[in-house]
Structures are given as C-alpha cells and as structure tokens.
Design a protein around this motif. Structure first.
Motif, mmCIF file in Angstrom:
data_model
loop_
_atom_site.group_PDB
_atom_site.id
_atom_site.type_symbol
_atom_site.label_atom_id
_atom_site.label_comp_id
_atom_site.label_asym_id
_atom_site.label_seq_id
_atom_site.Cartn_x
_atom_site.Cartn_y
_atom_site.Cartn_z
ATOM 1 N N ALA A 191 0.803 -1.265 -0.079
ATOM 2 C CA ALA A 191 0.078 0.056 -0.050
ATOM 3 C C ALA A 191 0.798 1.125 -0.007
ATOM 4 O O ALA A 191 0.317 2.321 -0.069
ATOM 5 N N ARG A 192 2.298 0.867 0.014
ATOM 6 C CA ARG A 192 3.124 2.377 -0.039
ATOM 7 C C ARG A 192 2.901 2.945 -1.185
ATOM 8 O O ARG A 192 2.634 2.626 -2.119
ATOM 9 N N GLY A 193 2.938 4.392 -0.937
ATOM 10 C CA GLY A 193 2.683 5.172 -2.223
ATOM 11 C C GLY A 193 1.043 5.955 -2.076
ATOM 12 O O GLY A 193 0.855 6.697 -2.734
ATOM 13 N N GLU A 194 0.345 5.009 -1.446
ATOM 14 C CA GLU A 194 -0.996 5.496 -1.157
ATOM 15 C C GLU A 194 -1.273 6.213 0.224
ATOM 16 O O GLU A 194 -0.411 5.886 0.998
ATOM 17 N N VAL A 195 -2.009 7.062 -0.042
ATOM 18 C CA VAL A 195 -2.430 7.586 1.541
ATOM 19 C C VAL A 195 -3.062 6.233 2.235
ATOM 20 O O VAL A 195 -4.025 5.791 1.557
ATOM 21 N N THR A 196 -2.849 6.019 3.363
ATOM 22 C CA THR A 196 -3.522 4.727 4.036
ATOM 23 C C THR A 196 -4.106 4.971 5.391
ATOM 24 O O THR A 196 -3.451 6.019 6.174
ATOM 25 N N LEU A 197 -5.098 4.442 5.386
ATOM 26 C CA LEU A 197 -5.848 4.624 6.778
ATOM 27 C C LEU A 197 -5.593 3.205 7.474
ATOM 28 O O LEU A 197 -6.060 2.250 6.940
ATOM 29 N N LEU A 198 -5.010 3.337 8.724
ATOM 30 C CA LEU A 198 -4.902 1.933 9.407
ATOM 31 C C LEU A 198 -5.975 2.249 10.612
ATOM 32 O O LEU A 198 -5.741 2.968 11.219
ATOM 33 N N ALA A 199 -6.654 1.190 10.678
ATOM 34 C CA ALA A 199 -7.755 1.151 11.592
ATOM 35 C C ALA A 199 -7.354 0.056 12.661
ATOM 36 O O ALA A 199 -7.644 -1.165 12.369
ATOM 37 N N PHE A 200 -7.200 0.194 14.007
ATOM 38 C CA PHE A 200 -7.017 -0.874 14.915
ATOM 39 C C PHE A 200 -8.388 -1.033 15.613
ATOM 40 O O PHE A 200 -8.785 -0.079 16.097
ATOM 41 N N TRP A 201 -8.856 -2.391 15.511
ATOM 42 C CA TRP A 201 -10.209 -2.445 16.110
ATOM 43 C C TRP A 201 -10.123 -3.900 16.858
ATOM 44 O O TRP A 201 -9.520 -4.736 16.764
ATOM 45 N N PHE A 202 -11.390 -3.903 17.703
ATOM 46 C CA PHE A 202 -11.570 -5.026 18.751
ATOM 47 C C PHE A 202 -13.256 -5.247 18.362
ATOM 48 O O PHE A 202 -13.840 -4.560 18.628
ATOM 49 N N PRO A 203 -13.428 -6.406 17.886
ATOM 50 C CA PRO A 203 -14.973 -6.826 17.739
ATOM 51 C C PRO A 203 -15.664 -6.974 19.053
ATOM 52 O O PRO A 203 -15.000 -7.495 19.975
ATOM 53 N N THR A 204 -16.772 -6.324 19.331
ATOM 54 C CA THR A 204 -17.534 -6.615 20.398
ATOM 55 C C THR A 204 -18.859 -7.142 20.192
ATOM 56 O O THR A 204 -19.374 -7.150 19.154
ATOM 57 N N LYS A 219 -10.974 14.874 6.717
ATOM 58 C CA LYS A 219 -10.314 16.034 6.169
ATOM 59 C C LYS A 219 -8.494 15.737 6.319
ATOM 60 O O LYS A 219 -8.025 16.371 5.485
ATOM 61 N N GLU A 220 -8.304 14.996 7.042
ATOM 62 C CA GLU A 220 -6.871 14.520 7.129
ATOM 63 C C GLU A 220 -6.537 13.726 5.894
ATOM 64 O O GLU A 220 -5.381 13.840 5.293
ATOM 65 N N ILE A 221 -7.432 13.045 5.546
ATOM 66 C CA ILE A 221 -7.172 12.214 4.171
ATOM 67 C C ILE A 221 -7.182 13.092 3.059
ATOM 68 O O ILE A 221 -6.182 12.937 2.127
ATOM 69 N N LEU A 222 -7.958 14.012 2.946
ATOM 70 C CA LEU A 222 -8.005 14.925 1.928
ATOM 71 C C LEU A 222 -6.849 15.879 1.623
ATOM 72 O O LEU A 222 -6.390 16.061 0.782
ATOM 73 N N ASP A 223 -6.423 16.441 2.813
ATOM 74 C CA ASP A 223 -5.071 17.179 2.996
ATOM 75 C C ASP A 223 -3.927 16.369 2.522
ATOM 76 O O ASP A 223 -3.268 16.778 1.653
ATOM 77 N N LEU A 224 -4.011 15.044 2.793
ATOM 78 C CA LEU A 224 -2.812 14.416 2.462
ATOM 79 C C LEU A 224 -2.890 13.976 0.840
ATOM 80 O O LEU A 224 -1.967 13.852 0.198
ATOM 81 N N LEU A 225 -4.117 13.654 0.508
ATOM 82 C CA LEU A 225 -4.292 13.246 -0.915
ATOM 83 C C LEU A 225 -4.093 14.435 -2.050
ATOM 84 O O LEU A 225 -3.479 14.548 -2.886
ATOM 85 N N GLY A 226 -4.353 15.692 -1.355
ATOM 86 C CA GLY A 226 -4.154 16.986 -2.090
ATOM 87 C C GLY A 226 -2.388 17.331 -1.896
ATOM 88 O O GLY A 226 -1.945 17.740 -2.999
ATOM 89 N N GLU A 227 -2.001 17.014 -0.997
ATOM 90 C CA GLU A 227 -0.426 17.166 -0.714
ATOM 91 C C GLU A 227 0.322 16.778 -1.918
ATOM 92 O O GLU A 227 1.200 17.499 -2.707
ATOM 93 N N SER A 228 0.057 15.249 -2.124
ATOM 94 C CA SER A 228 0.783 14.701 -3.491
ATOM 95 C C SER A 228 0.606 15.218 -4.549
ATOM 96 O O SER A 228 1.520 15.293 -5.528
ATOM 97 N N LYS A 229 -0.602 15.796 -4.874
ATOM 98 C CA LYS A 229 -0.863 16.430 -6.043
ATOM 99 C C LYS A 229 0.106 17.593 -6.318
ATOM 100 O O LYS A 229 0.606 17.620 -7.282
ATOM 101 N N ARG A 230 0.012 18.454 -5.363
ATOM 102 C CA ARG A 230 0.856 19.401 -5.477
ATOM 103 C C ARG A 230 2.404 19.225 -5.603
ATOM 104 O O ARG A 230 2.829 19.865 -6.625
#
Lengths: 340, 107
Positions: free
Chosen positions: A327-340, B93-104
C-alpha cells in the motif's frame, strides 16, 4: 429397624451436607447467568434511562455479589455522567452500601463508592473512605493513583503531592509484580511496569509542583519521569506527562523546549489545547511577530516528527496475505479495532 | 462503531489513491467475520496472529478503536483514539489534506 433408620439418618445428613455445600455454588452460578443475560440485554438498549433501570433492577434482586462494586460504577456512569443526575446517583450508591454484607464485596464496594465521591467532587467523603481502607491496608497503587487523578481534576495540588507520596513506595517492580499475581509477567515486563509507575508519580508530582509555583523543581521531576515513562507509537507520553511538561517549560520561558514537547499532541493528535500552547511558545520565541511563518513552520515540524510505519504482513480472513509495503505510495488509513 | 463508517470513505477516495487497512486485535475470528459480513466491509481486513501480534508488538496499541492516517511516504500524520458519531469527518479532512499534498508535489 434402628439400623436402617440410622443409615437413613446418616444418608439424610450427608445429603443435607451436599445440599448445604451445593446451594451457594448453585446460587453463584444462577447469579452469573443472570448477570450475563442482563449485560447482553442491556447492550440492546439505546436509551441511557433504560440501561440504568435494568442495572438497578438487577442490583435490587442481587445487591450482595461480586458484581455489585462494578455495577455501581455503571449506575454512576449512566445516571451522573450521561443523565446528569449526580445527586441521585450518589444517594443511590449510599443506600446500596447498606445492602452489601459479604466482607470482600464490602471492600470492593467501598473503593467504588470512594471513586464515586471523587467523581462527584465530594473530596472530603472520598478521603474519609480512603483513610478507612488505608488503615485496613486495602489500598494499592491503582487506588492511590485514582485519588491523584481526582485531586488533579480538582486542582488540589497539595493533595496530589500527598497521594503521590503515598503511592511512591509502591512505584517499583516488586510491588508491580505482587499486584498482578494472576498475570504471567516476564521479568522485563515487571521492570518496565515498575519503572513506568515511578515515572507516573515523578511526572504528576512535578506537575503539582509547577502549579504550586516551584517550576525549576518541577522540571527536574519531568526530566526524571521522561527517562522511563511509556510513550505511544506517535510519541505521546503516558498520563499527559508531555503536555504537563510542555506547559511547565512554557512557564519557565524555555520556548523551544515547550514547542518540542507540545508537538506530538498538537500536530499528530490534533489536541487544541496543545496547539494553543505551541502557538504561544512560538510567538514568545519570536518576540510576538512572525504569524505568517507559523503555519509553514508547523507543516515542516509535523513531517519531521511523524513516525514511519514499520512494515508488516498479516492474513485476511479468507487466507490471503497482505503486506503493508504493497500500500506504500498510497495515503493509508490504518484502523485498529476490537470486535464487540 | 468505526469500521462501517470507513467503507464510504474508502469508496469515495480509493480512485484517488486511498488504501484502508483494518487490523483486528482480538483474534476473535468468529465475531470479526460476522461483523464484517453484516456491515459488508470490502477494504483490507486483517487478523493478527498469535506469534505475530502486530497491533501490540509493532504499534503498541491498547485502546480501541485507534486510527492512523498515513501519508504517501509512510509517515503517521494523524492519530485518533476512540470513535464517536461525526469523527469520520476529522478522518476525511486529514485524508483529503494528504491526497491533496501529493498532487501539489507531483506538479
């Protein structure tokens, strides 16, 4: 004939013995079942009032069990914190106290009641309970730390210092191990746990000192705490020590130091309080001017302090393996979770 | 609950270069898969392994849920602990900021 009746009698006594022994176990099992089904049912309730009513219904039926100390905290959460009826919640907790009879449940309940008094801002009542439990040797590190937290929230800095002092003899590896006999801790974990406790105490005592105007002594304490306090992946020190340290540096006029300590919370956690402190430190450092440079400065510092993600590989639920590096090179959202 | 709120975010930004990875800390496969199916989650959903407990050993995370927003260079730029209604806006908001960053950056 007499022989038979003796045998019968003996059998009856034995049977009664079994019954007598079996009843508490059966009862406990029934309570456990009832408790679990209550919790399960409560999860389905959206309304706090309904959750509260169900919890109280259970407590009315079973006031003297191992669950009472825990459930009274639930009652307090629903009634005082969510429904904003603190007076009613405290009165209920005091009434319920009379119905708890089993000694081990009483101790646990009184700890809860002390916490409730503290949360309700009734510090004298909290201390009365604490003194009584302390005299009976029932207070451990966590209990003292709880009092320190309440005192902090109430700006009672001398009380903070007093209870930091009481907790300090338990802020070591030995006490840490003996507090968690059921956990299978390695020596390393025990050392770390003890050192972390010592750092918690040094850091909080330092914050109390700062609030009492003893800024230089406070900075010594923070430096001590900083050596062994736990910190999160993004560099935030445990127990708000980073924030307290930064504010103290600001008081002492060390603006560059304050900025550095505020940074993880201000920039990565987006904590408004920390950001305001940073802004103040930056303005003072630059003699009040240079507002325009601030945003630019923040952006550069943000990139500099943000920690890199270490690579990892884990399986999906359908048996594929995913590598973070893919996923490198992408903006990544890492979500750590615990199912309840 | 956080995870279902991430699905629309992913759908909205995946073509612009967003990747979503959820790491489950409990190793409770049964509950996790049930939850994933019920909420029709389609981004990467990973399970920690007993001898490879990434959540604890690599990221040292003990509060759930916790979210990281990571930039294209792999830096954790935003961390959010807990989740309440509306918190997805902060993440967006944070995701948008970072997606925008790379465009620039690529201009």
């Amino acid at each position: 004939m007499p022989r038979t009746s003796t045998a019968l009698l003996l059998a009856a006594v034995l049977l009664m013995g079994i019954v007598v022994v079996a009843v508490p176990q059966e009862e406990e099992k029934a309570v456990n079942e009832e408790y679990r089904s209550m919790i399960e049912k409560r999860r389905g309730f959206e309304s706090m009032a309904d959750r509260l009513a169900l919890t109280k219904e259970f407590l009315a039926e079973y006031p003297d069990t191992k669950y009472t100390a825990r459930l009274i905290m639930h009652v307090f959460y629903y009634q005082a914190e969510r429904l904003e009826d603190t007076t009613g919640a405290v009165a209920y907790a005091e009434e319920l106290r009379e119905k708890v009879k089993t000694p081990e449940f009483v101790t646990a309940y009184e700890k809860s009641l002390g916490e409730i008094y503290g949360e309700a801002g009734m510090l004298d009542e909290m201390i009365t309970i604490a003194d009584k439990l302390e005299a009976a040797g029932e207070l451990n590190f966590e209990d003292y730390w709880g009092i320190v937290q309440i005192a902090t929230a109430n700006d009672e800095w001398n009380m903070v210092r007093k209870y930091c002092g009481k907790a300090r003899p338990m802020a070591n590896a030995q006490a840490y191990r003996s507090d968690y006999p059921e956990r299978d801790l390695t020596d390393e974990e025990v050392e770390k746990g003890g050192a972390n406790r010592a750092a918690m105490i040094s850091g909080r005592d330092a914050w109390a000192l700062a609030n009492l105007g003893q800024v230089l002594e406070a900075l010594t304490g923070f430096t001590e705490a900083g050596k062994s306090i736990g910190r999160s992946y993004v560099g935030v020190l445990d127990e708000d020590i980073g924030l307290h340290w930064a504010k103290t540096l600001l008081m002492a006029g060390d603006y560059a130091g304050a900025i550095e300590k505020f940074a993880p919370e201000a920039l990565i956690m987006r904590n408004e309080d920390a950001l305001a402190g940073m802004k103040e430190a930056y303005a003072k450092k630059n003699g009040g001017g240079d507002r325009d440079g601030f945003d630019d400065y923040l952006q550069k510092l943000h990139v500099k302090i943000a920690p890199k993600v270490k690579d990892f590989a884990l399986p999906t639920y359908d048996g594929k393996r995913v590598k973070y590096a893919d996923a490198r090179g992408e903006v990544t959202l890492l979500a750590f979770w615990f199912p309840t | 609950m956080e995870l279902p709120r991430l699905e629309p975010l992913w759908q909205k930004y995946r073509d612009r270069g967003l990747s979503v990875i959820a790491l489950e800390a409990a190793r409770d496969t049964e509950r996790a898969t049930k939850f994933i199916e019920e909420n029709k989650l389609t981004y990467h959903l990973l399970e920690t392994e007993e001898d490879n407990d990434v959540v604890d050993e690599v990221f040292d995370i003990h509060w759930f849920p916790t979210s990281f927003v990571v930039d294209r260079e792999g830096r954790v730029m935003y961390c959010h602990v807990g989740f309440e209604e509306g918190d997805e806006e902060g993440l967006e908001k944070e995701i948008l900021d970072l997606l925008g960053e790379s465009k620039r950056g690529s201009r």
